[in-house]
Enzyme design. Structure first.
Site, PDB file in Angstrom:
ATOM      1  N   HIS A 207       0.800  -1.235   0.000  1.00 38.50           N
ATOM      2  CA  HIS A 207       0.000   0.000   0.000  1.00 38.50           C
ATOM      3  C   HIS A 207       0.829   1.279   0.000  1.00 38.50           C
ATOM      4  O   HIS A 207       0.275   2.374  -0.060  1.00 38.50           O
ATOM      5  CB  HIS A 207      -0.942   0.025   1.198  1.00 38.50           C
ATOM      6  CG  HIS A 207      -0.243   0.265   2.504  1.00 38.50           C
ATOM      7  ND1 HIS A 207       0.386  -0.718   3.195  1.00 38.50           N
ATOM      8  CD2 HIS A 207      -0.042   1.401   3.219  1.00 38.50           C
ATOM      9  CE1 HIS A 207       0.938  -0.228   4.287  1.00 38.50           C
ATOM     10  NE2 HIS A 207       0.697   1.062   4.325  1.00 38.50           N
TER      11      HIS A 207
HETATM   12  C1  UD1 Z   1      -1.803   5.320   6.100  1.00 44.28           C
HETATM   13  C2  UD1 Z   1      -0.441   5.776   6.630  1.00 44.28           C
HETATM   14  C3  UD1 Z   1       0.576   4.641   6.456  1.00 44.28           C
HETATM   15  C4  UD1 Z   1       0.071   3.367   7.086  1.00 44.28           C
HETATM   16  C5  UD1 Z   1      -1.289   3.023   6.505  1.00 44.28           C
HETATM   17  C6  UD1 Z   1      -1.852   1.779   7.115  1.00 44.28           C
HETATM   18  C7  UD1 Z   1       0.062   8.168   6.399  1.00 44.28           C
HETATM   19  C8  UD1 Z   1       0.890   9.156   5.692  1.00 44.28           C
HETATM   20  N1  UD1 Z   1       0.071   6.920   5.891  1.00 44.28           N
HETATM   21  O1  UD1 Z   1      -1.680   5.118   4.708  1.00 44.28           O
HETATM   22  O2  UD1 Z   1       1.792   5.017   7.069  1.00 44.28           O
HETATM   23  O3  UD1 Z   1       0.990   2.325   6.834  1.00 44.28           O
HETATM   24  O4  UD1 Z   1      -2.183   4.122   6.755  1.00 44.28           O
HETATM   25  O5  UD1 Z   1      -2.965   1.327   6.407  1.00 44.28           O
HETATM   26  O6  UD1 Z   1      -0.573   8.513   7.379  1.00 44.28           O
HETATM   27  N2  UD1 Z   1      -9.170   4.765   2.247  1.00 44.28           N
HETATM   28  C9  UD1 Z   1     -10.369   4.121   2.279  1.00 44.28           C
HETATM   29  N3  UD1 Z   1     -10.918   3.819   3.492  1.00 44.28           N
HETATM   30  C10 UD1 Z   1     -10.307   4.117   4.664  1.00 44.28           C
HETATM   31  C11 UD1 Z   1      -9.076   4.794   4.617  1.00 44.28           C
HETATM   32  C12 UD1 Z   1      -8.513   5.098   3.409  1.00 44.28           C
HETATM   33  O7  UD1 Z   1     -10.955   3.839   1.243  1.00 44.28           O
HETATM   34  O8  UD1 Z   1     -10.844   3.796   5.735  1.00 44.28           O
HETATM   35  C13 UD1 Z   1      -8.553   5.084   0.932  1.00 44.28           C
HETATM   36  C14 UD1 Z   1      -8.879   6.462   0.458  1.00 44.28           C
HETATM   37  O9  UD1 Z   1      -8.999   6.458  -0.917  1.00 44.28           O
HETATM   38  C15 UD1 Z   1      -7.642   7.255   0.822  1.00 44.28           C
HETATM   39  C16 UD1 Z   1      -6.545   6.215   0.656  1.00 44.28           C
HETATM   40  O10 UD1 Z   1      -7.150   4.990   1.053  1.00 44.28           O
HETATM   41  O11 UD1 Z   1      -7.472   8.371   0.040  1.00 44.28           O
HETATM   42  C17 UD1 Z   1      -5.329   6.468   1.449  1.00 44.28           C
HETATM   43  O12 UD1 Z   1      -5.621   6.615   2.834  1.00 44.28           O
HETATM   44  P1  UD1 Z   1      -4.657   7.477   3.779  1.00 44.28           P
HETATM   45  O13 UD1 Z   1      -5.174   7.460   5.169  1.00 44.28           O
HETATM   46  O14 UD1 Z   1      -4.375   8.780   3.161  1.00 44.28           O
HETATM   47  O15 UD1 Z   1      -3.279   6.703   3.737  1.00 44.28           O
HETATM   48  P2  UD1 Z   1      -2.953   5.134   3.749  1.00 44.28           P
HETATM   49  O16 UD1 Z   1      -2.479   4.735   2.413  1.00 44.28           O
HETATM   50  O17 UD1 Z   1      -4.057   4.330   4.364  1.00 44.28           O
END
Ligand code: UD1
Length: 370
Positions: A207
Site C-alpha cells: 500500500h
Molecule cells: C496510512 C499511513 C501509512 C500506514 C497506513 C496503514 C500516512 C501518511 N500513511 O496510509 O503510514 O501504513 O495508513 O494502512 O498517514 N481509504 C479508504 N478507506 C479508509 C481509509 C482510506 O478507502 O478507511 C482510501 C482512500 O482512498 C484514501 C486512501 O485509502 O485516500 C489512502 O488513505 P490514507 O489514510 O491517506 O493513507 P494510507 O495509504 O491508508
C-alpha cells in the site's frame, strides 16, 4: 488523578494503542484517559473491526477527518483536535507510530504547551520521499518523552540531538498485541476458510505510495510475484487505495478471485485476527508494511520487504526479514533467499516480550508526577 489523552487515526495505530489503553486502565484511579480517533481510516474493515478484535473501547471522540491530501488530512485533524485539547487539558498526550494523525496530534498538543509522548520513536528509513519518515522526524523532534522499540532507534535519536533522559527503550507494543492475540488467532483457522493449506501459500500486503501510485513501479512488483505463482498461491488482502490503483492502471490481469486460477488472489482488507492467522500459517510473507516485518519476526515466518530500505533493520539482523528491493530481479532473488535460508530465530529482539505497554505506563506515571 492524571489526565491522559490518546490519539489514533489509522489501522496500525489501533494495534499499538490497544495494550497502552489496557495498561492505563489496570492502574485504576491513577489515570483518567480519553481516546480520540481522528477518523483518518473510516471504513469498517479499516477501523471498527480492529476496535472489536483488539477490545479497544469505542473512541470518546471521532474527528471524522477522512481522506484527502496530506496537508488537508493533517490540517483537518489539527483544527479539530485543538479545542478538544484545550477543554480536556491532559497532563500528557500519547501518539503512536508515524501516520499523518501522529504528527497532527503531536504538533497540536505541543503548540498548546502540553507534554507529548511518542510511542515507536527513533525509527529511520533515511528516505525523505516516504511521508512516514517526515512524520517520524517531526514528531520525535518535538516530543517530550520518546519510547523506542530497539537500541538502533535510541542511537538515531541521540545522533539527532535528543537528550538521553527523554529516551526510554521499552520494547514493542505491536508485539504486545500480537502475543495477547496469538493463541486466539491460531484457533481461528481463517486460512482454511480461504481453502489454503498451512505453510503452502504466501501472503502479500502492498500500500506504500512509492509502490502503488506509479504504474511502472507497481508492474515491476506484480511481474516478479506473478512469475512465482506457479509454486505457491499468493493471497493479497487489498488496501482500498491499492485496489483503486489496480483498477486505474488496468492491472486486473495479474489478479483472480478464485483459488487455483492463475493470478494473485485478492481479498477484502482483513480483521486483525484474520490477518494474524493468515500470517502465522504462511510459508512466506511479502510486504511493504512496517508492522508486518516485526510480526513475521516474532512468528518466525520468512518475510520479503518490497522496498529499497527499512526503518526496522533489527528485523533483518535478528529476525526473518529480507530486503527485497523493488525490481523484478531483486525481488525474485530475495524470495529465493527467504525460502532457502531464513534461519530459525534464536531469540526475540530484546524486550519484544509483551510487556512494553506496562513499561510505558510506568514511565508516564513518573513523568506526570514531575
Ligand atoms: C496510512 C499511513 C501509512 C500506514 C497506513 C496503514 C500516512 C501518511 N500513511 O496510509 O503510514 O501504513 O495508513 O494502512 O498517514 N481509504 C479508504 N478507506 C479508509 C481509509 C482510506 O478507502 O478507511 C482510501 C482512500 O482512498 C484514501 C486512501 O485509502 O485516500 C489512502 O488513505 P490514507 O489514510 O491517506 O493513507 P494510507 O495509504 O491508508
Amino acid at each position: 488523578m492524571k489526565r491522559i489523552l490518546n490519539i489514533v487515526g489509522a489501522r496500525p495505530n489501533f494495534v499499538k494503542m490497544a495494550p497502552i489503553v489496557r495498561a492505563l486502565e489496570q492502574r485504576g484511579e491513577q489515570f483518567v484517559q480519553k481516546l480520540v480517533h481522528t477518523g483518518q481510516h473510516y471504513d469498517d474493515r479499516m477501523s471498527a473491526i480492529f476496535f472489536r478484535d483488539l477490545k479497544l473501547p469505542i473512541p470518546d471522540v471521532n474527528l471524522n477527518v477522512g481522506s484527502g491530501s496530506h496537508a488537508q488530512q493533517t490540517a483537518a485533524a489539527m483544527v479539530r483536535l485543538e479545542p478538544l485539547l484545550q477543554e480536556f487539558r491532559p497532563d500528557i498526550v500519547i501518539v503512536v507510530g508515524d501516520v499523518n494523525s501522529t504528527l497532527a496530534g503531536a504538533l497540536t498538543a505541543k503548540k498548546l504547551g502540553l507534554k507529548v509522548a511518542h510511542v515507536e520513536a527513533g525509527l529511520r528509513s533515511f528516505d525523505m520521499s516516504m511521508p512516514e519518515e517526515i512524520n517520524r522526524l517531526c514528531t520525535d523532534s518535538i516530543s517530550d518523552v520518546l519510547f523506542t522499540t530497539d537500541k538502533i532507534a535510541d542511537a538515531n535519536l541521540l545522533r539527532e540531538g535528543i537528550p538521553a533522559e527523554r529516551i526510554h527503550f521499552v520494547g514493542n507494543v505491536m508485539i504486545d498485541s500480537l502475543l495477547a492475540c496469538r493463541d486466539f488467532a491460531c484457533e481461528e483457522r481463517f486460512y482454511e476458510k480461504l481453502g489454503l493449506q498451512p505453510k503452502a501459500y504466501a501472503t502479500l500486503t502492498l500500500h506504500r505510495p512509492s509502490n502503488i501510485d506509479n504504474a511502472e513501479a507497481l508492474e515491476e512488483i506484480l511481474g516478479a510475484l506473478f512469475e512465482n505463482i506457479q509454486d505457491m498461491p499468493i493471497i493479497f488482502p487489498v488496501h482500498p487505495r491499492a485496489r483503486q490503483r489496480v483498477k486505474e492502471f488496468g492491472f486486473d490481469r495479474y489478479f483472480t478471485d478464485k483459488l487455483g486460477a492463475k493470478g494473485i488472489l485478492m481479498t477484502e482488507p482483513l480483521s486483525y485476527i484474520e490477518f494474524l492467522n493468515l500470517n502465522m500459517f504462511s510459508r512466506l510473507v511479502l510486504t511493504d508494511s512496517g508492522g508486518v516485518q516485526e510480526e513475521t519476526t516474532i512468528l518466525e515466518v520468512p518475510c520479503v520487504t518490497l522496498r529499497k530500505n527499512t526503518e526496522r533493520p533489527i528485523t533483518i539482523t535478528e529476525g526473518t526479514n529480507h530486503l527485497g528491493g523493488v525490481t523484478r530481479e531483486s525481488i525474485k532473488a530475495a524470495i529465493r533467499a527467504a525460502l532457502v535460508d531464513t534461519p530459525g530465530r534464536v531469540r526475540n529482539p530484546e524486550l519484544w516480550d509483551g510487556k512494553a505497554a506496562e513499561r510505558i505506563v510506568d514511565v508516564i506515571a513518573s513523568v506526570c508526577r514531575m
